[in-house]
Scaffold this motif. Structure first.
Motif, PDB file in Angstrom:
ATOM      1  N   LEU A 282       0.823  -1.205   0.000  1.00 14.35           N
ATOM      2  CA  LEU A 282       0.000   0.000   0.000  1.00 14.35           C
ATOM      3  C   LEU A 282       0.858   1.255   0.000  1.00 14.35           C
ATOM      4  O   LEU A 282       0.583   2.203  -0.734  1.00 14.35           O
ATOM      5  CB  LEU A 282      -0.925  -0.018   1.222  1.00 14.35           C
ATOM      6  N   LEU A 283       1.905   1.261   0.787  1.00 17.88           N
ATOM      7  CA  LEU A 283       2.816   2.418   0.806  1.00 17.88           C
ATOM      8  C   LEU A 283       3.521   2.586  -0.533  1.00 17.88           C
ATOM      9  O   LEU A 283       3.712   3.717  -1.009  1.00 17.88           O
ATOM     10  CB  LEU A 283       3.838   2.267   1.935  1.00 17.88           C
ATOM     11  N   PHE A 284       3.914   1.484  -1.168  1.00 17.79           N
ATOM     12  CA  PHE A 284       4.557   1.562  -2.473  1.00 17.79           C
ATOM     13  C   PHE A 284       3.598   2.120  -3.523  1.00 17.79           C
ATOM     14  O   PHE A 284       3.969   2.985  -4.319  1.00 17.79           O
ATOM     15  CB  PHE A 284       5.076   0.181  -2.894  1.00 17.79           C
ATOM     16  N   LEU A 285       2.353   1.639  -3.531  1.00 22.26           N
ATOM     17  CA  LEU A 285       1.374   2.153  -4.492  1.00 22.26           C
ATOM     18  C   LEU A 285       1.081   3.628  -4.247  1.00 22.26           C
ATOM     19  O   LEU A 285       0.920   4.400  -5.198  1.00 22.26           O
ATOM     20  CB  LEU A 285       0.080   1.342  -4.417  1.00 22.26           C
ATOM     21  N   ASN A 286       1.013   4.024  -2.975  1.00 20.45           N
ATOM     22  CA  ASN A 286       0.819   5.445  -2.664  1.00 20.45           C
ATOM     23  C   ASN A 286       1.961   6.279  -3.220  1.00 20.45           C
ATOM     24  O   ASN A 286       1.742   7.360  -3.766  1.00 20.45           O
ATOM     25  CB  ASN A 286       0.712   5.656  -1.152  1.00 20.45           C
ATOM     26  N   SER A 287       3.173   5.784  -3.076  1.00 20.52           N
ATOM     27  CA  SER A 287       4.323   6.555  -3.564  1.00 20.52           C
ATOM     28  C   SER A 287       4.328   6.654  -5.089  1.00 20.52           C
ATOM     29  O   SER A 287       4.717   7.673  -5.636  1.00 20.52           O
ATOM     30  CB  SER A 287       5.626   5.936  -3.065  1.00 20.52           C
ATOM     31  N   VAL A 288       3.882   5.626  -5.778  1.00 15.93           N
ATOM     32  CA  VAL A 288       3.829   5.675  -7.243  1.00 15.93           C
ATOM     33  C   VAL A 288       2.738   6.640  -7.708  1.00 15.93           C
ATOM     34  O   VAL A 288       2.938   7.406  -8.649  1.00 15.93           O
ATOM     35  CB  VAL A 288       3.603   4.260  -7.827  1.00 15.93           C
TER      36      VAL A 288
ATOM     37  N   MET B 170      -5.316   2.988 -10.359  1.00 14.80           N
ATOM     38  CA  MET B 170      -5.357   2.708  -8.934  1.00 14.80           C
ATOM     39  C   MET B 170      -5.661   3.911  -8.047  1.00 14.80           C
ATOM     40  O   MET B 170      -5.677   3.768  -6.832  1.00 14.80           O
ATOM     41  CB  MET B 170      -4.021   2.104  -8.484  1.00 14.80           C
ATOM     42  N   MET B 171      -5.904   5.086  -8.616  1.00 15.58           N
ATOM     43  CA  MET B 171      -6.076   6.247  -7.747  1.00 15.58           C
ATOM     44  C   MET B 171      -7.315   6.110  -6.863  1.00 15.58           C
ATOM     45  O   MET B 171      -7.219   6.240  -5.642  1.00 15.58           O
ATOM     46  CB  MET B 171      -6.153   7.539  -8.554  1.00 15.58           C
ATOM     47  N   TRP B 172      -8.478   5.846  -7.425  1.00 10.99           N
ATOM     48  CA  TRP B 172      -9.692   5.768  -6.617  1.00 10.99           C
ATOM     49  C   TRP B 172      -9.752   4.517  -5.757  1.00 10.99           C
ATOM     50  O   TRP B 172     -10.164   4.608  -4.583  1.00 10.99           O
ATOM     51  CB  TRP B 172     -10.923   5.910  -7.509  1.00 10.99           C
ATOM     52  N   PRO B 173      -9.390   3.331  -6.244  1.00 10.43           N
ATOM     53  CA  PRO B 173      -9.373   2.182  -5.329  1.00 10.43           C
ATOM     54  C   PRO B 173      -8.362   2.356  -4.192  1.00 10.43           C
ATOM     55  O   PRO B 173      -8.595   1.884  -3.075  1.00 10.43           O
ATOM     56  CB  PRO B 173      -8.961   1.007  -6.216  1.00 10.43           C
ATOM     57  N   LEU B 174      -7.278   3.073  -4.453  1.00  6.47           N
ATOM     58  CA  LEU B 174      -6.273   3.294  -3.423  1.00  6.47           C
ATOM     59  C   LEU B 174      -6.809   4.182  -2.306  1.00  6.47           C
ATOM     60  O   LEU B 174      -6.458   3.982  -1.141  1.00  6.47           O
ATOM     61  CB  LEU B 174      -5.028   3.910  -4.054  1.00  6.47           C
ATOM     62  N   ILE B 175      -7.651   5.129  -2.642  1.00  8.54           N
ATOM     63  CA  ILE B 175      -8.275   5.956  -1.605  1.00  8.54           C
ATOM     64  C   ILE B 175      -9.126   5.081  -0.692  1.00  8.54           C
ATOM     65  O   ILE B 175      -9.079   5.203   0.540  1.00  8.54           O
ATOM     66  CB  ILE B 175      -9.098   7.090  -2.253  1.00  8.54           C
ATOM     67  N   GLY B 176      -9.891   4.185  -1.276  1.00  7.73           N
ATOM     68  CA  GLY B 176     -10.704   3.263  -0.476  1.00  7.73           C
ATOM     69  C   GLY B 176      -9.860   2.339   0.373  1.00  7.73           C
ATOM     70  O   GLY B 176     -10.179   2.084   1.548  1.00  7.73           O
TER      71      GLY B 176
END
Length: 81
Positions: free
Chosen positions: A13-19, A62-68
């Motif tokens: 999750l942290l890696f996806l946030n950073s990307v 992944m922007m909106w699913p990542l918020i969830g």
């Protein structure tokens, strides 16, 4: 004290946030990682252009699913510690 699935989930999750938060004009272009960089436009099959296309795809999809996922993780951490 080893790795668990929760730790791997948090690391992913942290890696996806950073990307997702990488801004192309502000950060990537300063380091030569822009889509209009000469080595990317001249050679579309290069590793650099493939990495940039993956970053763009992850940012788009992944922007909106990542918020969830972030909200769910925060609530889970608040409830269960």
């Amino acid at each position: 004290m080893g790795f668990s699935f929760g730790d791997l989930y948090i690391a992913g999750l942290l890696f996806l946030n950073s990307v997702v938060i990488l801004h192309e004009e502000r950060f990537l272009a300063k380091h030569g990682w822009s889509t209009n960089a000469p080595e990317v436009t001249m050679n579309p099959g290069s590793t650099k252009s493939k990495i940039l296309s993956i970053v763009k795809a992850v940012r788009l999809v992944m922007m909106w699913p990542l918020i969830g996922l972030n909200i769910t993780t925060i609530i889970f951490k608040l409830i269960f510690g």
